[in-house]
Design a protein around this motif. Structure first.
Motif, short mmCIF file in Angstrom:
data_model
loop_
_atom_site.label_atom_id
_atom_site.label_comp_id
_atom_site.label_asym_id
_atom_site.label_seq_id
_atom_site.Cartn_x
_atom_site.Cartn_y
_atom_site.Cartn_z
N HIS A 68 0.83 -1.20 0.00
CA HIS A 68 0.00 0.00 0.00
C HIS A 68 0.87 1.25 0.00
O HIS A 68 2.05 1.22 0.34
CB HIS A 68 -0.93 0.00 1.22
N GLY A 69 0.26 2.37 -0.40
CA GLY A 69 0.99 3.63 -0.43
C GLY A 69 1.97 3.75 -1.58
O GLY A 69 2.99 4.44 -1.47
N ARG A 70 1.66 3.11 -2.70
CA ARG A 70 2.60 3.07 -3.83
C ARG A 70 2.41 4.21 -4.82
O ARG A 70 3.21 4.36 -5.74
CB ARG A 70 2.48 1.74 -4.58
N LEU A 71 1.35 5.01 -4.68
CA LEU A 71 1.16 6.15 -5.58
C LEU A 71 1.93 7.35 -5.05
O LEU A 71 1.40 8.35 -4.59
CB LEU A 71 -0.33 6.48 -5.74
N ALA A 72 3.25 7.22 -5.12
CA ALA A 72 4.17 8.24 -4.64
C ALA A 72 5.44 8.15 -5.47
O ALA A 72 5.75 7.10 -6.04
CB ALA A 72 4.49 8.05 -3.17
#
Length: 305
Positions: free
Chosen positions: A81-85
């Motif tokens: 999760h949190g990969r749109l960075a």
């Protein structure tokens, strides 16, 4: 760096500025090159304040303590999760980070990091017998992946249930034997007709449509298993990712035809909104990241690196 995340509870996610994270012991820092978004991101937004996105590929930029320096420069596919960075941390082992072979492009690898393993797992959970019938409701990326697995890998007769024409065509391309259109046919009656009155041997529901679950129960044989496709548990994540990469590299699966739209990272909010409203014709948007000059000289604590 920029990340796509919630700013405040109750507000839609947006691009925010954050320090580039520092990899801790056993972790790597990945510079994201491409990512996919899906409708599931919308469901989990409120519970993921750290950031959205769970399908990404990138290049290892730095390693934490205890990680071999040879990881730096490797192309990797990553679940989590949190990969749109622009950058994110990930465990170096045991949590879905897999080096990408040269035979697989970044675009192809994105599907190995999400939709393909989820669809494969749903097909294996349903466990159709070779030559047996399976009804797969919904032909989005997960449903299409289940269609590939059930038909080409498990040898089942696949009956795809999907109202949208573009997805119907992809279902046939991905190995469905027949497509049922619930907009024009009574799905349960059609399933009984296609199976000589017995009903499908099992079914997978890969759509949130409320009528799908009812039709699945009515159109399957008595006692048949109905499996609900969902994000799979962390256990075995890396193995599933590696297997999907192998199938892609061998030319048995070409997942990129499921990509219908392309957006640069600065327009990720637009992509997220359009996908969330179920824009007709949109199946899966790919998000492409610019190549920065290098990591910002800042860690999570704001200290110079």
């Amino acid at each position: 760096m920029k990340a796509f995340a919630l700013r405040r509870p109750g507000e839609p996610p947006a691009l925010v500025e954050r320090p580039v994270p520092r990899p801790g012991p056993g972790e790597v820092l990945v510079r994201t090159t491409a990512a996919l978004i899906c409708v599931w991101d919308g469901h989990t937004a409120a519970a993921a304040p750290s950031g959205l996105g769970h399908e990404a590929v990138g290049v290892v930029e730095a390693v934490g303590g205890g990680v071999c320096p040879s990881y730096v420069g490797r192309r990797v596919g990553v679940e989590g999760h949190g990969r749109l960075a622009e950058y994110f941390r990930a465990p170096a082992a045991g949590a879905g980070l897999v080096p990408l072979p040269d035979t697989v492009s970044d675009h192809q690898a994105l599907y190995a990091a999400g939709a393909l393993p989820t669809g494969f797992a749903a097909a294996e959970e349903a466990a159709p017998a070779p030559g047996g019938s399976i009804a797969i409701f919904g032909q989005g990326t997960v449903g299409l992946s289940a269609t590939v697995a059930a038909g080409r890998l498990l040898g089942a007769r696949v009956i795809a249930v999907e109202p949208e024409m573009k997805r119907q065509r992809l279902a046939l391309r991905f190995g469905a034997d027949v497509v049922v259109d619930p907009a024009y046919e009574d799905t349960a009656e059609r399933l009984l007709e296609l199976t000589g009155g017995a009903g499908a041997d099992c079914a997978i529901v890969a759509t949130p449509s409320p009528g799908a679950a009812r039709a699945a129960r009515a159109g399957t044989a008595e006692g048949a298993k109905v499996t609900y496709a969902r994000c799979r548990p962390p256990r075995g994540r890396g193995e599933r990712l590696a297997r999907a990469l192998h199938l892609i590299g061998d030319g048995l699966v070409e997942p990129t035809v499921m990509t219908t739209h392309e957006f640069p990272f600065h327009r990720v909010g637009e992509a997220f909104t359009r996908l969330g409203t179920r824009e007709p014709g949109m199946i899966k948007p790919i998000i492409l990241f610019p190549r920065p000059a290098g990591p910002q000289q800042q860690t999570e604590t704001g200290d110079p690196r």
